[in-house]
Design a protein around this motif. Structure first.
Motif, PDB file in Angstrom:
ATOM      1  N   UNK A 120      19.592  -6.225  -9.991  1.00 24.24           N
ATOM      2  CA  UNK A 120      19.682  -4.968 -10.752  1.00 24.24           C
ATOM      3  C   UNK A 120      18.339  -4.292 -11.032  1.00 24.24           C
ATOM      4  N   UNK A 121      17.274  -4.759 -10.461  1.00 24.12           N
ATOM      5  CA  UNK A 121      16.008  -4.015 -10.563  1.00 24.12           C
ATOM      6  C   UNK A 121      15.236  -4.251 -11.849  1.00 24.12           C
ATOM      7  N   UNK A 122      15.471  -5.393 -12.503  1.00 19.58           N
ATOM      8  CA  UNK A 122      14.815  -5.653 -13.792  1.00 19.58           C
ATOM      9  C   UNK A 122      13.294  -5.514 -13.738  1.00 19.58           C
ATOM     10  N   UNK A 123      12.683  -5.915 -12.649  1.00 20.55           N
ATOM     11  CA  UNK A 123      11.215  -5.924 -12.573  1.00 20.55           C
ATOM     12  C   UNK A 123      10.642  -4.672 -11.907  1.00 20.55           C
ATOM     13  N   UNK A 181      11.773  -5.414  -1.721  1.00 21.92           N
ATOM     14  CA  UNK A 181      11.726  -4.051  -1.183  1.00 21.92           C
ATOM     15  C   UNK A 181      12.593  -3.149  -2.054  1.00 21.92           C
ATOM     16  N   UNK A 182      12.084  -1.954  -2.345  1.00 23.36           N
ATOM     17  CA  UNK A 182      12.877  -0.999  -3.137  1.00 23.36           C
ATOM     18  C   UNK A 182      13.955  -0.369  -2.260  1.00 23.36           C
ATOM     19  N   UNK A 183      15.169  -0.375  -2.749  1.00 25.22           N
ATOM     20  CA  UNK A 183      16.223   0.344  -2.032  1.00 25.22           C
ATOM     21  C   UNK A 183      16.634   1.551  -2.870  1.00 25.22           C
ATOM     22  N   UNK A 184      17.280   2.519  -2.253  1.00 26.21           N
ATOM     23  CA  UNK A 184      17.809   3.633  -3.036  1.00 26.21           C
ATOM     24  C   UNK A 184      19.251   3.903  -2.613  1.00 26.21           C
ATOM     25  N   UNK A 185      19.810   4.978  -3.134  1.00 30.01           N
ATOM     26  CA  UNK A 185      21.249   5.219  -2.944  1.00 30.01           C
ATOM     27  C   UNK A 185      21.579   5.790  -1.563  1.00 30.01           C
ATOM     28  N   UNK A 186      20.568   6.006  -0.753  1.00 34.01           N
ATOM     29  CA  UNK A 186      20.839   6.556   0.582  1.00 34.01           C
ATOM     30  C   UNK A 186      21.708   5.584   1.383  1.00 34.01           C
ATOM     31  N   UNK A 187      22.477   6.134   2.288  1.00 31.00           N
ATOM     32  CA  UNK A 187      23.327   5.288   3.127  1.00 31.00           C
ATOM     33  C   UNK A 187      22.623   4.983   4.439  1.00 31.00           C
ATOM     34  N   UNK A 188      22.742   3.757   4.856  1.00 31.93           N
ATOM     35  CA  UNK A 188      22.209   3.403   6.167  1.00 31.93           C
ATOM     36  C   UNK A 188      23.394   3.227   7.113  1.00 31.93           C
ATOM     37  N   UNK A 189      23.392   4.020   8.148  1.00 29.46           N
ATOM     38  CA  UNK A 189      24.519   4.011   9.087  1.00 29.46           C
ATOM     39  C   UNK A 189      24.028   3.469  10.417  1.00 29.46           C
ATOM     40  N   UNK A 190      24.754   2.498  10.953  1.00 28.18           N
ATOM     41  CA  UNK A 190      24.337   2.001  12.263  1.00 28.18           C
ATOM     42  C   UNK A 190      25.550   1.665  13.116  1.00 28.18           C
ATOM     43  N   UNK A 191      25.298   1.606  14.408  1.00 30.28           N
ATOM     44  CA  UNK A 191      26.357   1.311  15.357  1.00 30.28           C
ATOM     45  C   UNK A 191      26.088  -0.034  15.999  1.00 30.28           C
ATOM     46  N   UNK A 192      27.112  -0.859  16.043  1.00 35.02           N
ATOM     47  CA  UNK A 192      27.008  -2.150  16.718  1.00 35.02           C
ATOM     48  C   UNK A 192      27.829  -2.068  17.999  1.00 35.02           C
ATOM     49  N   UNK A 201      21.404   0.495  -2.055  1.00 33.75           N
ATOM     50  CA  UNK A 201      21.234   0.094  -3.450  1.00 33.75           C
ATOM     51  C   UNK A 201      22.496  -0.587  -4.001  1.00 33.75           C
ATOM     52  N   UNK A 202      23.644  -0.050  -3.647  1.00 35.26           N
ATOM     53  CA  UNK A 202      24.900  -0.581  -4.198  1.00 35.26           C
ATOM     54  C   UNK A 202      25.363  -1.841  -3.447  1.00 35.26           C
ATOM     55  N   UNK A 203      25.240  -1.824  -2.138  1.00 32.12           N
ATOM     56  CA  UNK A 203      25.824  -2.913  -1.341  1.00 32.12           C
ATOM     57  C   UNK A 203      24.888  -4.104  -1.149  1.00 32.12           C
ATOM     58  N   UNK A 204      23.595  -3.850  -1.174  1.00 28.33           N
ATOM     59  CA  UNK A 204      22.613  -4.906  -0.880  1.00 28.33           C
ATOM     60  C   UNK A 204      21.649  -5.099  -2.055  1.00 28.33           C
ATOM     61  N   UNK A 205      21.058  -4.017  -2.526  1.00 28.43           N
ATOM     62  CA  UNK A 205      20.080  -4.096  -3.617  1.00 28.43           C
ATOM     63  C   UNK A 205      18.679  -4.399  -3.105  1.00 28.43           C
ATOM     64  N   UNK A 206      17.730  -4.360  -4.035  1.00 31.36           N
ATOM     65  CA  UNK A 206      16.320  -4.623  -3.687  1.00 31.36           C
ATOM     66  C   UNK A 206      16.214  -6.071  -3.206  1.00 31.36           C
ATOM     67  N   UNK A 207      15.870  -6.263  -1.965  1.00 30.98           N
ATOM     68  CA  UNK A 207      15.927  -7.637  -1.427  1.00 30.98           C
ATOM     69  C   UNK A 207      14.543  -8.252  -1.261  1.00 30.98           C
ATOM     70  N   UNK A 231       0.833  -1.211   0.000  1.00 35.81           N
ATOM     71  CA  UNK A 231       0.000   0.000   0.000  1.00 35.81           C
ATOM     72  C   UNK A 231       0.866   1.259   0.000  1.00 35.81           C
ATOM     73  N   UNK A 232       2.026   1.187   0.620  1.00 32.29           N
ATOM     74  CA  UNK A 232       2.916   2.356   0.699  1.00 32.29           C
ATOM     75  C   UNK A 232       3.857   2.425  -0.516  1.00 32.29           C
ATOM     76  N   UNK A 233       3.673   1.508  -1.472  1.00 31.14           N
ATOM     77  CA  UNK A 233       4.485   1.476  -2.697  1.00 31.14           C
ATOM     78  C   UNK A 233       5.987   1.301  -2.414  1.00 31.14           C
ATOM     79  N   UNK A 234       6.282   0.513  -1.416  1.00 28.95           N
ATOM     80  CA  UNK A 234       7.698   0.293  -1.047  1.00 28.95           C
ATOM     81  C   UNK A 234       8.229  -1.018  -1.621  1.00 28.95           C
TER      82      UNK A 234
END
Ligand code: GLU
Length: 298
Positions: free
Chosen positions: A122-125, A140-151, A162-168, A94-97
């Motif tokens: 690579x997002x063919x579909x 799930x759609x991913x984009x070029x934004x960076x996700x930063x987290x602390x462990x 988008x570059x490291x993981x892609x639409x999963x 519903x949220x088009x994600x």
């Protein structure tokens, strides 16, 4: 946060018996929860029926109990939670994600570049199904934004989704929900505040935080403990034929797990009753002592 807001969990997959690597994760998550006067829940991740070993879920609980673990509340079984996963998927639709995808694994592997964990789709579909095939997965759609987290153990991470993981994939073409979706839905359902688990899931963390963000769910705090490996350097697992934990050796295995976690137990600790070993462990637990690097378990 007050100490009692801490809710931790242990989430074994019943694909085989518990081994030393699973014990280390269970001990770390349990001791960290208790050190915060928190609750410690168990969730049985029996989502993947074909990979499940009959009887393993009960065996895991039997071993945990015999080792002296005490969990809070009811155990959640992922095999009984399809409705919750479907409802969450529908929320994302519903949220088009998300979008439908009917590429085969082979087609993806042929054209994808390598990410931090396998091929990046690579997002063919993305703009509609690209092939004639009935079996449809959801990504799930991913984009070029960076996700930063602390462990808490491994430090800071920065993934360009988008570059490291892609639409999963969130729901596989065979109709099964992906671990990434189930774990996020269940961590939220159980109000998990702290996740302590094996470092093989470190690279999954950004996907889970992204999903939490898309669903407007809070993110737990994460800590990834190093993986126990065999002498050849392979992760202990069913595939590498890791030895199953036995009830007879509980005191030895538990003491070895404490040593692996950097607690430096006295030489004779394994000769004490389990209750004493747990008392010693609770007194000495410090997440800061857990080494970040991989260790060999001989
Ligand atoms: N079920 C996963 C495993 O046994 C753990 C998942 C998690 O802790 O997020 O490796």
């Amino acid at each position: 946060m007050s100490p009692t807001d801490y809710i931790g969990r242990y989430a074994p997959s019943p694909t085989g018996p518990l081994h030393f690597g699973s014990l280390v994760a269970a001990v770390a998550s349990f001791l960290d929860a208790r050190a915060h006067q928190g609750r410690w829940l168990i969730r049985m991740e029996d989502l993947d029926k074909p990979r499940e070993m009959p009887g393993a879920a009960d065996d895991i609980l039997r071993i945990l109990e015999a080792y002296g673990f005490e969990w809070d509340g009811e155990i959640i079984y992922q095999s009984q939670r399809h409705e919750a996963y479907q409802a969450t998927l529908e929320q994302l639709i519903a949220a088009d994600k998300v979008y439908r995808c009917n590429c085969s694994r082979r087609e993806v592997a042929d054209i994808a570049h390598a990410g931090i964990e396998g091929p990046v789709y690579p997002g063919l579909c993305r703009n509609g199904l690209s092939r004639e095939r009935d079996t449809i997965a959801w990504r799930l759609k991913t984009d070029a934004a960076h996700l930063i987290f602390h462990d808490r153990i491994q430090g800071d991470f920065d993934h360009c989704m988008q570059r490291d993981i892609g639409d999963f994939v969130l729901k596989r073409a065979d109709g099964q929900f992906a671990y990434q979706l189930a774990v996020v839905v269940d961590d939220a359902e159980q109000n998990i505040s702290h996740v302590v688990r094996g470092a093989d899931l470190l690279n999954s963390t950004s996907r889970q935080i992204l999903l939490q963000y898309c669903l407007q769910l809070p993110s737990p705090v994460y800590a990834h403990i190093p993986l126990a490996t065999n002498a050849a350097g392979d992760k202990l697992s069913k595939q590498t034929r890791a030895e199953a934990l036995s009830i007879e050796n509980a005191a030895d295995s538990l003491t070895q797990a404490l040593a692996f976690l950097g607690l430096n137990p006295p030489d004779d600790l394994a000769e004490f009753p389990l209750a004493e070993i747990w008392l010693w462990a609770a007194e000495h637990w410090q997440l800061e002592k857990v080494p970040a690097r991989l260790q060999s378990n001989g």
